[in-house]
Design a protein around this motif. Structure first.
Motif, PDB file in Angstrom:
ATOM      1  N   LEU A 104       0.844  -1.191   0.075  1.00  0.00           N
ATOM      2  CA  LEU A 104       0.101   0.005   0.086  1.00  0.00           C
ATOM      3  C   LEU A 104       0.893   1.309   0.124  1.00  0.00           C
ATOM      4  O   LEU A 104       0.701   2.242  -0.823  1.00  0.00           O
ATOM      5  CB  LEU A 104      -0.951   0.007   1.369  1.00  0.00           C
ATOM      6  N   GLU A 105       2.056   1.213   0.708  1.00  0.00           N
ATOM      7  CA  GLU A 105       2.934   2.413   0.712  1.00  0.00           C
ATOM      8  C   GLU A 105       3.520   2.524  -0.508  1.00  0.00           C
ATOM      9  O   GLU A 105       3.709   3.689  -1.145  1.00  0.00           O
ATOM     10  CB  GLU A 105       3.893   2.362   1.683  1.00  0.00           C
TER      11      GLU A 105
ATOM     12  N   GLU B 198       0.766   4.129  -2.971  1.00  0.00           N
ATOM     13  CA  GLU B 198       0.714   5.606  -2.660  1.00  0.00           C
ATOM     14  C   GLU B 198       1.678   6.311  -3.136  1.00  0.00           C
ATOM     15  O   GLU B 198       1.774   7.387  -3.803  1.00  0.00           O
ATOM     16  CB  GLU B 198       0.640   5.696  -1.123  1.00  0.00           C
TER      17      GLU B 198
ATOM     18  N   GLY C 150       1.525   7.190  -6.700  1.00  0.00           N
ATOM     19  CA  GLY C 150       0.358   7.803  -6.975  1.00  0.00           C
ATOM     20  C   GLY C 150      -0.875   7.107  -7.635  1.00  0.00           C
ATOM     21  O   GLY C 150      -1.875   7.366  -8.115  1.00  0.00           O
TER      22      GLY C 150
ATOM     23  N   ILE D 267      -2.815   5.123  -5.434  1.00  0.00           N
ATOM     24  CA  ILE D 267      -3.716   5.389  -4.269  1.00  0.00           C
ATOM     25  C   ILE D 267      -3.591   6.523  -3.396  1.00  0.00           C
ATOM     26  O   ILE D 267      -2.185   6.867  -3.587  1.00  0.00           O
ATOM     27  CB  ILE D 267      -3.943   3.887  -3.384  1.00  0.00           C
ATOM     28  N   GLU D 268      -4.669   6.946  -2.716  1.00  0.00           N
ATOM     29  CA  GLU D 268      -4.200   7.908  -1.501  1.00  0.00           C
ATOM     30  C   GLU D 268      -4.868   7.458  -0.514  1.00  0.00           C
ATOM     31  O   GLU D 268      -5.610   6.370  -0.408  1.00  0.00           O
ATOM     32  CB  GLU D 268      -4.635   9.142  -1.985  1.00  0.00           C
ATOM     33  N   ARG D 269      -4.568   7.658   0.768  1.00  0.00           N
ATOM     34  CA  ARG D 269      -5.101   7.248   1.893  1.00  0.00           C
ATOM     35  C   ARG D 269      -5.966   8.271   2.678  1.00  0.00           C
ATOM     36  O   ARG D 269      -5.195   9.531   2.832  1.00  0.00           O
ATOM     37  CB  ARG D 269      -3.953   6.807   3.068  1.00  0.00           C
TER      38      ARG D 269
ATOM     39  N   PRO E 124      -7.132   2.910   1.970  1.00  0.00           N
ATOM     40  CA  PRO E 124      -6.649   3.384   0.592  1.00  0.00           C
ATOM     41  C   PRO E 124      -7.656   3.502  -0.593  1.00  0.00           C
ATOM     42  O   PRO E 124      -8.658   2.812  -0.678  1.00  0.00           O
ATOM     43  CB  PRO E 124      -6.035   1.861   0.075  1.00  0.00           C
TER      44      PRO E 124
ATOM     45  N   ARG F 241      -8.604   4.131  -4.429  1.00  0.00           N
ATOM     46  CA  ARG F 241      -8.211   3.806  -5.699  1.00  0.00           C
ATOM     47  C   ARG F 241      -8.120   5.287  -6.650  1.00  0.00           C
ATOM     48  O   ARG F 241      -9.199   5.695  -6.586  1.00  0.00           O
ATOM     49  CB  ARG F 241      -8.642   2.638  -6.439  1.00  0.00           C
TER      50      ARG F 241
END
Length: 280
Positions: free
Chosen positions: A251-252, A255, A258, A260-262, A268, A270
């Protein structure tokens, strides 16, 4: 102890053939080999010719394979046929000569028999023009998992290290854990969930030296961007069940790219395109 090997197969037919060869060359033959043909009608023809083998056809969407559910289907078929020890082997894995024997030996010991048993896995390089020489596979266990010396058993406490490439459980232990959660689809999450189920059920974790498996080479990407949607969806399933986010490294990495964003809770989200593409 009546032993069943359980393999879920979708494609990877040459890998499956090498697994069958490895089982045939082992010091202990399983009493039963249940192969779950997951949305793959070609599997029965590959495993035909041995009375110990039993194929279970399991239909599914190839784009969102229910791997945990398929393992449960295989376990149910094995238990119906009297299996007392379930040995799960990923289709990519060739069993070492003593894999079955080591799982049997440890499962038969009172201090380990009720535990979840995991063997070391070596990742192999690409095969040569004639495949792998099964008599000369070099043991180099993956460094991210415990790898006791052959003959030793190490008690584990970190259930996040569980993976389904190679593991064993008695029928009683399997039923105590309750099998794999069937909410997961596609890649990622179901192994970590199973480990948490084992921990919640207070099932011990043991790393079994000498129960070697050899993971055959296939192309991969890091992070596995081709499984981005599955990982995001399965991470949300896991969070709902356990309250924390699994697959943190992936996940990191998503991110950072670019993809995904949290949100404020770490969820997360999409993105339709990488951030660099949006800003251009």
């Amino acid at each position: 102890m009546r032993t069943a090997v359980i393999t879920v197969a979708h494609g990877r037919h040459q890998h499956l053939r090498r697994q069958l060869d490895g089982l045939a060359a082992g010091s202990h033959l399983p009493d039963l080999h249940v192969v779950v043909a997951l949305a793959d009608p070609d599997v029965p023809g590959i495993v035909a010719g041995d009375a110990r083998r039993h194929v279970v056809a399991h239909d599914a969407d190839p784009a969102a394979l229910p791997l945990g559910q398929a393992r449960n289907v295989g376990a149910a078929a094995a238990l119906e046929r009297g299996a007392e020890l379930l040995v799960f082997l990923d289709v990519d894995c060739i069993p070492g000569r003593d894999l079955i024997g080591r799982y049997l030996d440890v499962a038969g010991r009172p201090q380990h028999g009720d535990a979840l048993l995991c063997g070391p896995v070596t990742y192999l390089p690409p095969p040569g023009p004639h495949g792998y020489d099964l008599s000369a596979l070099e043991v180099r266990p993956h460094p991210a998992r415990p790898a006791p010396d052959d003959g030793d058993v190490l008690a584990g406490t970190d259930y996040t290290l569980f993976w389904s490439l190679s593991f064993a459980a008695t029928a009683r232990t399997w039923q105590r854990i309750g099998g794999f959660c069937e909410l997961y689809r596609g890649y990622g999450g179901e192994d970590t969930d199973f480990g948490q189920c084992a921990a919640e059920a207070e099932v011990g974790l043991r790393w079994v030296g000498g129960a070697h498996a050899f993971h055959q080479h296939h192309p991969v990407s890091n992070p596995p961007v081709q499984h981005l949607d599955d990982i995001v969806a399965n991470a949300a399933v896991f969070h709902r069940r356990w309250g924390w986010w699994p697959m943190g490294g992936w996940l990191e990495a998503f991110e950072a790219r670019g993809l995904i964003e949290r949100d404020a809770e770490g969820r997360p989200i999409r993105l339709s395109a990488p951030a660099s593409a949006k800003s251009s």
